[in-house]
Scaffold this active site. Structure first.
Site, short mmCIF file in Angstrom:
data_model
loop_
_atom_site.label_atom_id
_atom_site.label_comp_id
_atom_site.label_asym_id
_atom_site.label_seq_id
_atom_site.Cartn_x
_atom_site.Cartn_y
_atom_site.Cartn_z
N ILE A 19 0.83 -1.20 0.00
CA ILE A 19 0.00 0.00 0.00
C ILE A 19 0.87 1.26 0.00
O ILE A 19 0.57 2.23 -0.70
CB ILE A 19 -0.93 -0.01 1.23
N SER A 143 -5.88 -0.45 10.57
CA SER A 143 -6.31 -1.71 9.95
C SER A 143 -7.72 -2.05 10.44
O SER A 143 -8.07 -1.75 11.59
CB SER A 143 -5.35 -2.83 10.38
N TYR A 169 -1.08 -7.06 16.72
CA TYR A 169 -1.19 -6.09 15.63
C TYR A 169 -2.47 -5.27 15.79
O TYR A 169 -2.45 -4.03 15.68
CB TYR A 169 -1.18 -6.85 14.30
N LYS A 173 -2.84 -1.25 16.39
CA LYS A 173 -3.58 -0.41 15.45
C LYS A 173 -4.76 0.29 16.15
O LYS A 173 -5.14 1.40 15.75
CB LYS A 173 -4.06 -1.25 14.26
N THR A 204 -1.16 -7.69 -0.41
CA THR A 204 0.20 -7.16 -0.27
C THR A 204 1.16 -8.29 0.13
O THR A 204 0.73 -9.30 0.65
CB THR A 204 0.26 -6.08 0.84
#
Length: 289
Positions: A19, A143, A169, A173, A204
């Site tokens: 991204i 995210s 994660y 975020k 990705t």
């Protein structure tokens, strides 16, 4: 407009793949003077060369830093302030999901260091050059995974319980979205607007590497990096994005920050998040900032 960012300096972290790389090309096409921050010198310089040949109106500068290391971030911010004393847009895009718990050479858990403390410190250190660039913007790339978790101030470093990379994660975020709301209030008088966004599920290299099974199951429905980057670029460039602050966006529309009531944070949590992060950064840097 094609020249919407002409004459404006944009600092983009994590701009060498996925991204971030797609956003870099979009920003250059809009005429931005881009400061591309990457960890790997060869790869970052290669992307820098490609961006320069893409026909944008602005300059492309390359900065090398490991954004999981606070010393690197401190040095990076110093270089940016010297070379670009006025910055109009900071895009905190660099992030990573680690399937095993690990620590950096500074002793911090990697997810916390890369995805939350790193952007916190870089933003704090670049505040003077952003204030010089007002009206300026900060764009934090979060995210959709953060919907599944609230902040856990007693376990910021994922030390307790079994380590789950996706959970660590998501918590980081979530913290980044909380910082967005905190900074929006703090910086309102400085002429700096702050937004967070989530790009949707994007095909990705990072997703392929860290969530292999999910990637295989969802591949047909995943977005391209260009689609994922669209709202990042829009938040950096569009006039209407500069008229609001503290929002969470997807597909150029503001979205709710909570789906599950249990993920909501208390007022005390909002006070404690920046305090905890500042304390951690001070411990490593051994200085005020």
């Amino acid at each position: 407009p094609r020249r919407a960012l002409r004459g404006r300096t944009v600092v983009l972290t994590g701009g060498t793949s996925g991204i971030g790389r797609a956003a870099a090309f979009q920003l250059v096409q809009l005429g931005a003077d881009l400061v591309l921050v990457g960890r790997n010198r060869e790869k970052t310089e290669q992307v820098g060369r490609l961006l320069r040949s893409a026909g944008g109106a602005g300059d492309v500068a390359v900065e090398i830093a490991d954004l999981s290391l606070m010393e690197d971030i401190h040095a990076l911010a110093g270089r940016i302030a010297r070379r670009h004393p006025v910055v109009h847009v900071l895009i905190n895009n660099a992030g990573a999901l680690f399937n095993q718990r690990g620590t950096t050479t500074e002793g911090l858990e990697k997810t916390l260091a890369t995805d939350l403390l790193g952007p916190f410190l870089l933003t704090a250190l670049l505040r003077p050059v952003l204030t010089a660039g007002q009206p300026a913007r900060i764009v934090n790339v979060s995210s959709g995974g953060m919907y599944t978790r609230g902040i856990d101030l007693d376990n910021l470093d994922s030390r307790k319980g079994d380590y789950q990379g996706a959970e660590a994660y998501a918590r980081a975020k979530r913290g980044l979205v909380m910082l967005t709301e905190i900074w929006a209030r703090e910086l309102a008088a400085s002429g700096i607007s702050v937004h967070a966004m989530h790009p949707g599920w994007v095909d990705t290299p990072g997703l392929q590497r860290s969530l292999t099974a999910f990637h295989q199951q969802m591949r047909a429905w995943l977005r391209t990096p260009e689609e994922g980057a669209d709202t990042i670029t829009w938040l950096a460039a569009a006039a209407e994005a500069g008229r609001t602050s503290g929002l969470f966006w997807r597909d150029r529309l503001p979205r709710t920050t909570h789906v599950f009531p249990a993920t909501k944070a208390s007022r005390q949590d909002y006070r404690d998040v920046p305090r905890r992060l500042k304390h951690l950064a001070r411990m490593i840097l051994r200085q005020e900032f």
